[in-house]
Design a protein around this motif. Sequence first.
Motif, mmCIF file in Angstrom:
data_model
loop_
_atom_site.group_PDB
_atom_site.id
_atom_site.type_symbol
_atom_site.label_atom_id
_atom_site.label_comp_id
_atom_site.label_asym_id
_atom_site.label_seq_id
_atom_site.Cartn_x
_atom_site.Cartn_y
_atom_site.Cartn_z
ATOM 1 N N ARG A 1 -46.499 -9.773 6.849
ATOM 2 C CA ARG A 1 -46.066 -9.855 8.246
ATOM 3 C C ARG A 1 -44.719 -9.147 8.431
ATOM 4 N NH1 ARG A 1 -46.874 -14.720 8.728
ATOM 5 N NH2 ARG A 1 -48.692 -14.797 10.079
ATOM 6 N N ARG A 2 -43.831 -9.301 7.463
ATOM 7 C CA ARG A 2 -42.520 -8.667 7.559
ATOM 8 C C ARG A 2 -42.647 -7.149 7.561
ATOM 9 N NH1 ARG A 2 -37.697 -10.860 3.833
ATOM 10 N NH2 ARG A 2 -38.458 -12.722 4.895
ATOM 11 N N SER A 3 -43.549 -6.611 6.760
ATOM 12 C CA SER A 3 -43.750 -5.158 6.724
ATOM 13 C C SER A 3 -44.332 -4.659 8.037
ATOM 14 C CB SER A 3 -44.667 -4.778 5.559
ATOM 15 O OG SER A 3 -44.039 -5.042 4.319
ATOM 16 N N VAL A 4 -45.259 -5.406 8.595
ATOM 17 C CA VAL A 4 -45.852 -5.009 9.878
ATOM 18 C C VAL A 4 -44.778 -4.940 10.959
ATOM 19 C CG1 VAL A 4 -47.396 -5.778 11.724
ATOM 20 C CG2 VAL A 4 -48.180 -5.807 9.357
ATOM 21 N N LEU A 5 -43.939 -5.970 11.030
ATOM 22 C CA LEU A 5 -42.875 -5.990 12.035
ATOM 23 C C LEU A 5 -41.878 -4.855 11.801
ATOM 24 C CD1 LEU A 5 -42.229 -9.841 12.252
ATOM 25 C CD2 LEU A 5 -43.450 -8.398 13.899
ATOM 26 N N THR A 6 -41.581 -4.579 10.529
ATOM 27 C CA THR A 6 -40.642 -3.498 10.206
ATOM 28 C C THR A 6 -41.204 -2.146 10.615
ATOM 29 O OG1 THR A 6 -39.724 -4.756 8.355
ATOM 30 C CG2 THR A 6 -39.365 -2.385 8.345
ATOM 31 N N THR A 7 -42.476 -1.904 10.306
ATOM 32 C CA THR A 7 -43.097 -0.634 10.694
ATOM 33 C C THR A 7 -43.127 -0.478 12.204
ATOM 34 O OG1 THR A 7 -44.440 -0.481 8.687
ATOM 35 C CG2 THR A 7 -45.236 0.711 10.602
ATOM 36 N N ARG A 8 -43.489 -1.540 12.895
ATOM 37 C CA ARG A 8 -43.521 -1.461 14.358
ATOM 38 C C ARG A 8 -42.140 -1.112 14.915
ATOM 39 N NH1 ARG A 8 -47.229 -6.868 15.460
ATOM 40 N NH2 ARG A 8 -49.274 -5.858 15.135
ATOM 41 N N LEU A 9 -41.104 -1.729 14.354
ATOM 42 C CA LEU A 9 -39.759 -1.461 14.841
ATOM 43 C C LEU A 9 -39.328 -0.036 14.522
ATOM 44 C CD1 LEU A 9 -37.139 -2.353 16.138
ATOM 45 C CD2 LEU A 9 -36.453 -3.358 13.940
ATOM 46 N N ASN A 10 -39.565 0.409 13.278
ATOM 47 C CA ASN A 10 -39.176 1.773 12.909
ATOM 48 C C ASN A 10 -39.906 2.813 13.762
ATOM 49 O OD1 ASN A 10 -37.190 1.477 10.866
ATOM 50 N ND2 ASN A 10 -38.754 0.927 9.376
ATOM 51 N N CYS A 11 -41.160 2.546 14.075
ATOM 52 C CA CYS A 11 -41.918 3.488 14.904
ATOM 53 C C CYS A 11 -41.447 3.450 16.355
ATOM 54 C CB CYS A 11 -43.407 3.174 14.820
ATOM 55 S SG CYS A 11 -44.147 3.569 13.212
ATOM 56 N N ARG B 1 -44.981 -8.562 -4.513
ATOM 57 C CA ARG B 1 -46.241 -8.104 -3.927
ATOM 58 C C ARG B 1 -46.199 -6.607 -3.615
ATOM 59 N NH1 ARG B 1 -45.505 -11.262 1.796
ATOM 60 N NH2 ARG B 1 -43.638 -10.161 2.494
ATOM 61 N N CYS B 2 -44.994 -6.027 -3.562
ATOM 62 C CA CYS B 2 -44.855 -4.591 -3.294
ATOM 63 C C CYS B 2 -45.251 -3.735 -4.490
ATOM 64 C CB CYS B 2 -43.418 -4.254 -2.898
ATOM 65 S SG CYS B 2 -42.827 -5.042 -1.391
ATOM 66 N N TRP B 3 -45.260 -4.323 -5.697
ATOM 67 C CA TRP B 3 -45.539 -3.490 -6.873
ATOM 68 C C TRP B 3 -46.458 -4.153 -7.895
ATOM 69 C CZ3 TRP B 3 -40.268 -4.342 -5.445
ATOM 70 C CH2 TRP B 3 -39.680 -5.477 -6.039
ATOM 71 N N ASP B 4 -46.527 -5.481 -7.979
ATOM 72 C CA ASP B 4 -47.372 -6.118 -8.997
ATOM 73 C C ASP B 4 -48.849 -5.843 -8.732
ATOM 74 O OD1 ASP B 4 -45.183 -7.111 -10.243
ATOM 75 O OD2 ASP B 4 -45.520 -9.211 -9.734
ATOM 76 N N ALA B 5 -49.586 -5.425 -9.786
ATOM 77 C CA ALA B 5 -50.980 -5.009 -9.583
ATOM 78 C C ALA B 5 -51.884 -5.416 -10.733
ATOM 79 C CB ALA B 5 -51.036 -3.510 -9.379
ATOM 80 N N VAL C 1 -55.560 9.022 11.236
ATOM 81 C CA VAL C 1 -54.994 8.697 9.927
ATOM 82 C C VAL C 1 -54.880 7.188 9.773
ATOM 83 C CG1 VAL C 1 -52.996 8.945 8.393
ATOM 84 C CG2 VAL C 1 -53.712 10.860 9.850
ATOM 85 N N LEU C 2 -55.260 6.697 8.600
ATOM 86 C CA LEU C 2 -55.096 5.287 8.226
ATOM 87 C C LEU C 2 -54.140 5.205 7.051
ATOM 88 C CD1 LEU C 2 -55.899 2.255 8.312
ATOM 89 C CD2 LEU C 2 -57.800 2.838 6.781
ATOM 90 N N ASP C 3 -53.058 4.452 7.219
ATOM 91 C CA ASP C 3 -52.068 4.237 6.162
ATOM 92 C C ASP C 3 -52.218 2.811 5.646
ATOM 93 O OD1 ASP C 3 -49.851 4.125 4.503
ATOM 94 O OD2 ASP C 3 -48.404 4.018 6.155
ATOM 95 N N LEU C 4 -52.727 2.669 4.433
ATOM 96 C CA LEU C 4 -52.949 1.353 3.832
ATOM 97 C C LEU C 4 -51.703 0.906 3.085
ATOM 98 C CD1 LEU C 4 -56.546 1.869 2.378
ATOM 99 C CD2 LEU C 4 -55.926 0.548 4.411
ATOM 100 N N GLY C 5 -51.193 -0.289 3.401
ATOM 101 C CA GLY C 5 -49.976 -0.776 2.767
ATOM 102 C C GLY C 5 -48.781 -0.021 3.290
ATOM 103 N N THR C 6 -48.567 -0.085 4.588
ATOM 104 C CA THR C 6 -47.590 0.792 5.230
ATOM 105 C C THR C 6 -46.140 0.492 4.873
ATOM 106 O OG1 THR C 6 -46.918 1.713 7.370
ATOM 107 C CG2 THR C 6 -47.504 -0.626 7.318
ATOM 108 N N GLY C 7 -45.824 -0.743 4.436
ATOM 109 C CA GLY C 7 -44.449 -1.049 4.031
ATOM 110 C C GLY C 7 -43.477 -0.905 5.182
ATOM 111 N N SER C 8 -42.507 -0.017 5.037
ATOM 112 C CA SER C 8 -41.519 0.206 6.092
ATOM 113 C C SER C 8 -41.994 1.219 7.122
ATOM 114 C CB SER C 8 -40.195 0.681 5.493
ATOM 115 O OG SER C 8 -40.369 1.931 4.835
ATOM 116 N N GLY C 9 -43.174 1.787 6.931
ATOM 117 C CA GLY C 9 -43.727 2.743 7.879
ATOM 118 C C GLY C 9 -43.455 4.190 7.573
ATOM 119 N N ALA C 10 -42.984 4.500 6.366
ATOM 120 C CA ALA C 10 -42.610 5.875 6.040
ATOM 121 C C ALA C 10 -43.786 6.839 6.169
ATOM 122 C CB ALA C 10 -42.028 5.945 4.634
#
Length: 215
Positions: free
Chosen positions: A61-71, A118-122, A32-41
Amino acid sequence: MILLCPPGVYRAQSDTAVLADHLARHAAGRDVLDLGTGSGALTLAAWRSGAASVTGVDLSRRSVLTTRLNCRLRGAAVRVHRGDLFSPVRGGRFGLIVANPPYVPSETAVLPRHTAGRCWDAGPDGRAVLDRICAGAADHLTPDGRVLLVHSAVCGAEETIDRFAATGLRAEVVERARIPFGPVMRSRAALLERRGLIPPGERREDLVVVKARRA
């Protein structure tokens, strides 16, 4: 599932929950590939659903670190990369690609890089990131792979289906969920009305889950 979510990281909301429900039906035994993982949900949802492997990607970078920590806190053995959509997994193939990308129409085509927006503007039509996912997904799918992504119907579900079709993928809307506007959509309601993306006075939207696979 309660996740750590510092400022500037996308906090899982209704769109995440709707997509996670479909993810759980398809993730077992797949890479599985999760694109734009955010907090890792969604990364964690794939792991909990029995995925063979899970890879999360985020530009922040902040989202990557957050996902790593939550996982790590949940003992989830996943890979998390910092980068722009498919670039960190170039050449890789996945049985399931999931994405809850930014999709809220914004004032300009210039996308923020270092603010919460950047989390929502498109971009003006909300498709700046969606279209890139549609264009690149086929090159990263296994022969029996599929894509699941969620976005607001304001951005055009048929446009997403057509974009996938242009790359040889057959797509369909597999769920619609009608919800009240969240804070960002409410703040942009006048803009959306001016652009004809919603009728005057509309303050509810349809979330759509689109599934795509090889035709």
